[in-house]
Write a protein that holds these residues in place. Structure first.
Motif, short mmCIF file in Angstrom:
data_model
loop_
_atom_site.label_atom_id
_atom_site.label_comp_id
_atom_site.label_asym_id
_atom_site.label_seq_id
_atom_site.Cartn_x
_atom_site.Cartn_y
_atom_site.Cartn_z
N ASP A 12 0.81 -1.21 0.00
CA ASP A 12 0.00 0.00 0.00
C ASP A 12 0.85 1.27 0.00
O ASP A 12 0.58 2.20 -0.74
CB ASP A 12 -0.93 0.02 1.21
CG ASP A 12 -1.85 1.22 1.18
OD1 ASP A 12 -2.81 1.20 0.37
OD2 ASP A 12 -1.61 2.19 1.93
N HIS A 13 1.89 1.30 0.84
CA HIS A 13 2.75 2.47 0.90
C HIS A 13 4.03 2.13 1.64
O HIS A 13 4.11 1.11 2.33
CB HIS A 13 2.06 3.66 1.58
CG HIS A 13 1.77 3.46 3.04
ND1 HIS A 13 0.64 2.81 3.49
CD2 HIS A 13 2.47 3.81 4.15
CE1 HIS A 13 0.65 2.78 4.81
NE2 HIS A 13 1.75 3.37 5.24
N ALA A 34 6.12 14.04 -7.18
CA ALA A 34 5.00 13.41 -6.47
C ALA A 34 3.78 14.35 -6.46
O ALA A 34 3.91 15.56 -6.65
CB ALA A 34 5.41 13.08 -5.04
N ASP A 35 2.63 13.75 -6.21
CA ASP A 35 1.40 14.51 -5.98
C ASP A 35 1.04 14.38 -4.51
O ASP A 35 1.04 13.26 -3.96
CB ASP A 35 0.25 13.95 -6.82
CG ASP A 35 0.46 14.16 -8.30
OD1 ASP A 35 0.81 15.29 -8.69
OD2 ASP A 35 0.29 13.20 -9.07
N VAL A 37 -1.36 13.89 -1.66
CA VAL A 37 -2.68 13.31 -1.49
C VAL A 37 -3.39 13.97 -0.32
O VAL A 37 -4.53 14.41 -0.42
CB VAL A 37 -2.61 11.78 -1.31
CG1 VAL A 37 -3.99 11.18 -1.07
CG2 VAL A 37 -1.93 11.12 -2.50
N MET A 67 0.68 12.15 2.90
CA MET A 67 0.64 11.03 1.98
C MET A 67 0.84 11.59 0.58
O MET A 67 0.19 12.56 0.20
CB MET A 67 -0.69 10.28 2.06
CG MET A 67 -0.78 9.08 1.14
SD MET A 67 0.40 7.75 1.52
CE MET A 67 -0.37 7.03 2.96
N ARG A 69 1.51 10.55 -3.68
CA ARG A 69 1.46 9.56 -4.76
C ARG A 69 2.67 9.83 -5.64
O ARG A 69 2.89 10.95 -6.10
CB ARG A 69 0.17 9.73 -5.56
CG ARG A 69 0.06 8.85 -6.78
CD ARG A 69 -0.21 7.39 -6.38
NE ARG A 69 -0.27 6.53 -7.52
CZ ARG A 69 -1.39 6.14 -8.10
NH1 ARG A 69 -2.56 6.53 -7.64
NH2 ARG A 69 -1.35 5.34 -9.14
N THR A 73 2.56 3.54 -9.23
CA THR A 73 2.50 2.37 -8.35
C THR A 73 2.98 2.62 -6.92
O THR A 73 3.05 1.68 -6.14
CB THR A 73 3.37 1.23 -8.92
OG1 THR A 73 4.73 1.69 -8.98
CG2 THR A 73 2.90 0.80 -10.29
N ASN A 75 2.91 4.81 -3.22
CA ASN A 75 2.44 5.78 -2.24
C ASN A 75 3.52 5.91 -1.18
O ASN A 75 4.02 4.89 -0.67
CB ASN A 75 1.13 5.32 -1.59
CG ASN A 75 0.01 5.20 -2.61
OD1 ASN A 75 -0.22 6.10 -3.39
ND2 ASN A 75 -0.67 4.07 -2.60
N GLU A 77 4.39 7.75 2.50
CA GLU A 77 3.88 8.47 3.66
C GLU A 77 5.07 9.06 4.39
O GLU A 77 6.06 8.37 4.65
CB GLU A 77 3.12 7.49 4.57
CG GLU A 77 2.39 8.15 5.70
CD GLU A 77 1.56 7.15 6.49
OE1 GLU A 77 0.49 7.54 6.97
OE2 GLU A 77 1.99 5.97 6.64
#
Length: 188
Positions: A12-13, A34-35, A37, A67, A69, A73, A75, A77
């Motif tokens: 997941d991350h 990165a974006d 979140v 967080m 993105r 693929t 993530n 944190e």
């Protein structure tokens, strides 16, 4: 995944603790692409032990969290903790808990040139090509963020030597069509 934790579908991350969340978010967004979140915090339990029980940190710790993105693929944190007795030294790769995050790139030399121009980035030498072994032909170089987090850029060509020994493949751009095919079969 065929074995392990029941129902596991993917990672997941990954999470990292940073000394300055605003600086780290800015670097991940502006330099790494990165974006954002979400941002949250402070997360704390000033009168209880939730932080110790649930996060394995000091009971009086407080955290701000972001967080991000990163590509299709990943993530990531990021945590910034304020806590009594905090060890502020970053582990080296060889230390227990040592780590780095690697980015697959199309051209290691072009990516390294870009990173050299970014304020505060320190390249750890020049790109190298692995000449022998299971990933011969791969090119890579490590670099440090302005706060010292170790990252890597890497390019691995198709037809790696290890592929002759196993049908298992690392996830990467060339395996994405295989993953898409697998996912479309499992949903029909």
């Amino acid at each position: 995944m065929n074995s392990g934790i029941p129902g596991t579908r993917n990672v997941d991350h990954v999470a990292y603790t940073v000394p300055d969340l605003d600086q780290a978010v800015g670097f991940f967004v502006d330099v790494l692409g990165a974006d954002l979140v979400y941002l949250t915090g402070p997360v704390s339990d000033p009168d209880g032990d939730w932080m110790a029980r649930k996060l394995n940190v000091h009971a009086r710790a407080s955290a701000h969290i972001a967080m991000l993105r990163l590509g299709p693929t990943m993530n990531v944190e990021l945590f910034e903790y304020d806590t009594p007795g905090q060890n502020r030294a970053l582990p080296r790769n060889s230390d227990h808990g040592g780590h780095h995050l690697a980015f697959y790139v199309d051209d290691v030399d072009a990516a390294a040139d870009y990173l050299r121009r970014q304020q505060g980035v320190r390249m750890l030498g020049e790109p190298e090509t692995i000449e022998q072994g299971p990933i011969a032909g791969s090119r890579w170089v490590y670099f440090l963020t302005p706060w010292g987090m170790q990252l890597e850029i890497v390019h691995v060509p198709a037809g790696r030597p290890y592929e002759k020994l196993t049908t298992t493949r690392k996830y990467g751009p060339e395996t994405r069509p295989l993953l898409d095919h697998h996912l479309s079969r499992s949903t029909t």
